[in-house]
Design an enzyme around this catalytic site. Structure first.
Site, mmCIF file in Angstrom:
data_model
loop_
_atom_site.group_PDB
_atom_site.id
_atom_site.type_symbol
_atom_site.label_atom_id
_atom_site.label_comp_id
_atom_site.label_asym_id
_atom_site.label_seq_id
_atom_site.Cartn_x
_atom_site.Cartn_y
_atom_site.Cartn_z
ATOM 1 N N ARG A 36 7.893 3.273 -5.088
ATOM 2 C CA ARG A 36 7.631 3.011 -4.227
ATOM 3 C C ARG A 36 6.883 1.918 -4.408
ATOM 4 O O ARG A 36 6.583 0.778 -3.877
ATOM 5 C CB ARG A 36 7.378 3.480 -2.726
ATOM 6 C CG ARG A 36 8.092 3.605 -1.550
ATOM 7 C CD ARG A 36 7.941 3.521 -0.559
ATOM 8 N NE ARG A 36 7.082 4.118 0.546
ATOM 9 C CZ ARG A 36 6.876 5.244 1.496
ATOM 10 N NH1 ARG A 36 7.792 5.265 2.183
ATOM 11 N NH2 ARG A 36 5.944 5.099 1.353
ATOM 12 N N LEU B 188 11.740 1.500 6.739
ATOM 13 C CA LEU B 188 10.977 1.265 5.207
ATOM 14 C C LEU B 188 11.891 3.303 4.053
ATOM 15 O O LEU B 188 12.307 3.933 5.470
ATOM 16 C CB LEU B 188 9.275 2.061 5.294
ATOM 17 C CG LEU B 188 8.712 2.044 4.309
ATOM 18 C CD1 LEU B 188 8.119 0.877 3.942
ATOM 19 C CD2 LEU B 188 7.348 3.122 4.574
ATOM 20 N N GLU C 234 13.392 2.473 13.470
ATOM 21 C CA GLU C 234 12.146 3.375 13.097
ATOM 22 C C GLU C 234 11.172 3.700 14.257
ATOM 23 O O GLU C 234 11.307 2.813 14.617
ATOM 24 C CB GLU C 234 11.966 3.381 11.688
ATOM 25 C CG GLU C 234 10.989 1.665 11.097
ATOM 26 C CD GLU C 234 10.633 1.965 10.353
ATOM 27 O OE1 GLU C 234 10.392 2.703 9.000
ATOM 28 O OE2 GLU C 234 10.600 0.997 9.136
ATOM 29 N N ARG D 292 -7.402 -20.665 -1.091
ATOM 30 C CA ARG D 292 -5.903 -20.680 -0.150
ATOM 31 C C ARG D 292 -5.274 -21.292 -0.254
ATOM 32 O O ARG D 292 -5.559 -22.732 -0.377
ATOM 33 C CB ARG D 292 -6.730 -20.935 1.534
ATOM 34 C CG ARG D 292 -6.208 -20.270 2.546
ATOM 35 C CD ARG D 292 -6.604 -20.160 3.064
ATOM 36 N NE ARG D 292 -5.588 -20.078 5.223
ATOM 37 C CZ ARG D 292 -4.308 -20.640 5.311
ATOM 38 N NH1 ARG D 292 -4.686 -21.531 4.538
ATOM 39 N NH2 ARG D 292 -3.739 -19.953 6.353
ATOM 40 N N HIS E 148 -0.770 -21.796 0.656
ATOM 41 C CA HIS E 148 0.518 -20.394 0.824
ATOM 42 C C HIS E 148 0.609 -19.706 -0.715
ATOM 43 O O HIS E 148 1.074 -18.497 -0.625
ATOM 44 C CB HIS E 148 1.424 -21.090 2.099
ATOM 45 C CG HIS E 148 0.804 -21.099 3.394
ATOM 46 N ND1 HIS E 148 0.047 -21.154 3.585
ATOM 47 C CD2 HIS E 148 1.242 -20.295 4.163
ATOM 48 C CE1 HIS E 148 -0.450 -21.625 4.913
ATOM 49 N NE2 HIS E 148 1.011 -20.888 5.236
ATOM 50 N N LYS F 201 6.998 -2.107 1.779
ATOM 51 C CA LYS F 201 5.735 -1.705 2.092
ATOM 52 C C LYS F 201 4.678 -2.333 2.315
ATOM 53 O O LYS F 201 3.077 -2.380 1.949
ATOM 54 C CB LYS F 201 4.883 0.235 1.579
ATOM 55 C CG LYS F 201 3.439 0.972 2.630
ATOM 56 C CD LYS F 201 4.049 2.398 2.114
ATOM 57 C CE LYS F 201 3.498 3.360 3.249
ATOM 58 N NZ LYS F 201 3.627 3.449 4.845
ATOM 59 N N TYR G 276 0.900 -1.055 -0.303
ATOM 60 C CA TYR G 276 0.265 0.235 0.197
ATOM 61 C C TYR G 276 1.144 1.975 -0.340
ATOM 62 O O TYR G 276 1.752 0.786 0.032
ATOM 63 C CB TYR G 276 -1.085 -0.382 1.017
ATOM 64 C CG TYR G 276 0.241 0.398 2.316
ATOM 65 C CD1 TYR G 276 0.591 -0.674 3.306
ATOM 66 C CD2 TYR G 276 -0.244 1.932 2.907
ATOM 67 C CE1 TYR G 276 1.232 -0.260 4.427
ATOM 68 C CE2 TYR G 276 -0.181 1.864 3.468
ATOM 69 C CZ TYR G 276 1.133 0.886 4.779
ATOM 70 O OH TYR G 276 1.269 1.205 5.926
HETATM 71 C C1 LIG Z 1 7.239 1.750 9.032
HETATM 72 C C2 LIG Z 1 7.069 3.503 8.779
HETATM 73 N N1 LIG Z 1 8.607 4.082 8.201
HETATM 74 C C3 LIG Z 1 8.777 4.974 7.789
HETATM 75 C C4 LIG Z 1 7.711 5.728 7.444
HETATM 76 C C5 LIG Z 1 7.432 7.597 6.486
HETATM 77 O O1 LIG Z 1 7.793 6.774 4.696
HETATM 78 P P1 LIG Z 1 6.711 7.942 4.314
HETATM 79 O O2 LIG Z 1 7.813 9.040 4.848
HETATM 80 O O3 LIG Z 1 7.335 7.381 3.012
HETATM 81 O O4 LIG Z 1 5.220 8.199 4.575
HETATM 82 C C6 LIG Z 1 6.111 4.875 7.748
HETATM 83 C C7 LIG Z 1 5.137 5.663 6.550
HETATM 84 O O5 LIG Z 1 3.413 5.353 6.609
HETATM 85 C C8 LIG Z 1 5.934 3.944 8.198
HETATM 86 O O6 LIG Z 1 4.740 3.140 8.087
#
Ligand SMILES: Cc1ncc(COP(=O)(O)O)c(C=O)c1O
Length: 285
Positions: free
Chosen positions: A50, A202, A178, A99, A101, A146, A31
């Site tokens: 992304r 991310l 993070e 279903r 995997h 993501k 997403y």
């Molecule tokens: C785990 C994580 N890290 C970092 C970010 C920040 O990413 P962005 O600046 O692209 O929104 C997000 C945003 O939802 C996130 O879920």
């Protein structure tokens, strides 16, 4: 509310997906969340890139005519969100299939879903800063994707809420990675430090912009892991995301960061970030 589902814009109440959808059964999907300012979709192309990368890493084939940026723009228009702030959410799953995997039969259509809604910006909190707590990073080892598989992030965010904080900063093997839904950075000895890109974070779009802004502002940067036991020595700290933007962190685990107020470098970065949005908007207009 008009949502997007597999090529159609329709009222939310008329949008149905199969219970066999692999997004529902396996969290097998990816997403994006895009921040819109008066209808202007900030970094729409970077979000589209992304999303394409996330799909490619998971070998999810998007539909032939898939255009995330165009769907996001149409969702803004269809929901009359051209003034004020809004967010657009776009999700692609591997589709509905019996279903099992392993990947479903080739030809299984991915499910593409999107919606847009008004967004109440945490602008006041950005002025005074927020509290964070730390917790173990219990996520998988592909945090660069993501994925909608967000259960550890959900638990981590709830951990913050339960502690009366705004965000949980995640710690893996002694290092800060993070936030539960943000990137994290701190200032030590006048240097802006954030975790390096790789499988443990991310690649945040806000992080990327702030890295460039620091260069412009002549703030030294280092993409190094911050040991969690050194957080007490940070002069300033911040979390970064498309929705939070540049959010000062003024307290971590009950201890003040610096003097407990948003610091001067954070203020400079916040200001430069706002200017960047305005310039980008003017350029695209
Ligand atoms: C785990 C994580 N890290 C970092 C970010 C920040 O990413 P962005 O600046 O692209 O929104 C997000 C945003 O939802 C996130 O879920």
């Amino acid at each position: 509310m008009q949502v997007y589902l597999n090529g159609q814009y329709l009222p939310e109440g008329e949008a149905f997906i199969s219970p066999a959808d692999r997004g529902f059964v396996f969290a097998d999907g990816v997403y994006e969340v895009i921040h819109a300012y008066d209808g202007f979709l900030f970094c729409n192309d970077l979000h589209a890139n992304r999303l394409a990368r996330s799909m490619s890493e998971l070998r999810i084939e998007p539909p032939a005519d898939f255009d995330m940026a165009a769907i996001a723009a149409e969702l803004i228009r269809a929901n009359e969100l051209q003034s004020g702030e809004a967010t657009v959410y776009i999700q692609v799953t591997r589709g509905a299939a019996p279903r099992g995997h392993a990947f479903p039969a080739s030809g299984t259509q991915p499910t593409v879903y999107g919606f847009a809604k008004p967004f109440e910006s945490p602008a006041e909190l950005r002025k005074i800063g927020c509290k964070a707590v730390t917790a173990p990073d219990e996520r998988w080892l592909r945090c660069d994707i993501k994925s909608v598989s967000l259960l550890p992030n959900v638990m981590a965010k709830q951990n913050a809420v339960d502690a009366g904080a705004y965000e949980t900063v995640l710690v893996r093997e002694g290092n800060v990675t993070e936030g539960s839904s943000s990137n994290f950075a701190a200032i030590f000895d006048n240097e802006w430090v954030t975790a390096p890109l790789g499988n443990l974070i991310l690649p945040g779009i806000t992080r990327e912009i702030v890295l460039k802004l620091c260069e412009k502002l002549s703030i030294r940067v280092a993409e190094n892991f911050i040991p969690s036991d050194s957080l007490g020595g940070a002069k300033e700290a911040m979390i970064l995301s498309s929705t939070m933007e540049v959010m000062p962190v003024t307290e971590i685990d009950g201890k003040s960061v610096g003097n407990g107020r948003p610091g001067p470098q954070t203020r400079r970065i916040q200001e430069a970030f706002q200017q960047w949005i305005q310039q980008d908007r003017a350029f695209q207009a």
